[in-house]
Scaffold this active site. Structure first.
Site, PDB file in Angstrom:
ATOM      1  N   TYR A 282      36.860  39.039  46.114  1.00  0.00           N
ATOM      2  CA  TYR A 282      36.792  38.802  44.667  1.00  0.00           C
ATOM      3  C   TYR A 282      35.508  39.392  44.095  1.00  0.00           C
ATOM      4  CZ  TYR A 282      36.544  36.208  40.251  1.00  0.00           C
ATOM      5  OH  TYR A 282      36.442  35.859  38.931  1.00  0.00           O
TER       6      TYR A 282
ATOM      7  N   SER B  31      33.139  38.879  35.856  1.00  0.00           N
ATOM      8  CA  SER B  31      32.732  37.544  36.296  1.00  0.00           C
ATOM      9  C   SER B  31      31.262  37.581  36.665  1.00  0.00           C
ATOM     10  CB  SER B  31      33.557  37.134  37.524  1.00  0.00           C
ATOM     11  OG  SER B  31      33.031  35.986  38.157  1.00  0.00           O
TER      12      SER B  31
END
Length: 251
Positions: A149, A136
């Site tokens: 995350y 990501s």
């Protein structure tokens, strides 16, 4: 059809980015196995491109090994391994407990390691292979309000870079795709979550994510799928240990 005869194994392949990658690789001739926790979703997805659906929780080491073994028995050695399964939940460190942290790491980082670990021995029996992890933009720059995350996605990039060094000079490459906000069910869930936490409308919450992409639009899942296909294409052999940032502009 340059992937004809090659087996692609994709975790989290029933929806969103994983499904888009599966469809792109299948369009290039690959035999594709998709995994996920919901077998009904997987079956519907696999029917769209003729893939093999197998239920799997990537946090379970024994299950991961046995599912990869079953996929190999049907489709042959894994030559394209795509650890994509992940969870994206925001929580500040002051509100985070250890169980939340460990669940994030177990899925996003441990699950990717277990998937690669199970697939790699079969890949090494062949003369060509690609490991394409779905990280990501949060793995490159960090994401406000989501330290767990962000850490998991940074760790995934570190795993990929380490593996690229371990197998440097061989016919196998290891890269990470790093998308910004993609138009998937995860974004829909995050829209509701942000709206609830910030006391704003869903339209305003969605706008914060759209503005985070430099070109001010959500990315199509198919764009990520095509990037994965490119990493499997002719002339990609010198792209190794890299983060492919797909976010509409410079990070």
């Amino acid at each position: 059809m340059h992937l004809s005869g090659k087996h692609a194994f994709i975790t989290g392949g029933g929806t969103g980015i994983g499904l888009a990658i599966a469809q792109s690789l299948a369009a290039q001739g690959a035999s594709v196995t998709i995994t996920g926790r919901r077998i009904d979703v997987l079956k519907d997805a696999a029917a769209s491109f003729g893939g093999l659906p197998l239920a799997l929780d990537v946090t379970d080491p024994d299950a991961t090994a046995s599912v990869v073994e079953a996929a190999i028995a049907q489709n042959g050695p894994v030559q394209v391994c795509v650890p994509n399964a992940g969870i994206a939940e925001g929580k500040s460190i002051s509100k985070m407990d250890l169980a939340f942290w460990r669940r994030t790491m177990a899925t996003n980082l441990d699950g990717a390691m277990l998937t690669i670990q199970a697939c790699l021995p079969s890949m090494l029996t062949t003369d060509w292979g690609r490991v394409i992890a779905v990280s990501s933009i949060a793995g490159v720059r960090g994401l406000r309000g989501a330290p767990a995350y962000s850490a998991s996605k940074h760790g995934l990039i570190g795993l990929i870079r380490g593996l690229s060094e371990d197998y440097m000079g061989g016919p196998y490459t290891f890269n990470a795709l790093c998308p910004g906000y993609v138009d998937t069910p995860i974004v829909t869930r995050n829209t509701d979550d942000i709206a609830a936490r910030a006391g704003m409308s869903k339209e305003e919450a969605l706008g914060t994510m759209v503005r985070s992409n430099r070109h001010k639009r959500l990315i199509e899942a198919s764009e990520i799928g095509e990037a994965a296909a490119w990493l499997c294409g002719a002339g990609s052999g010198s792209v190794n240990g890299q983060t492919i940032e797909i976010a509409g502009g410079q990070v």
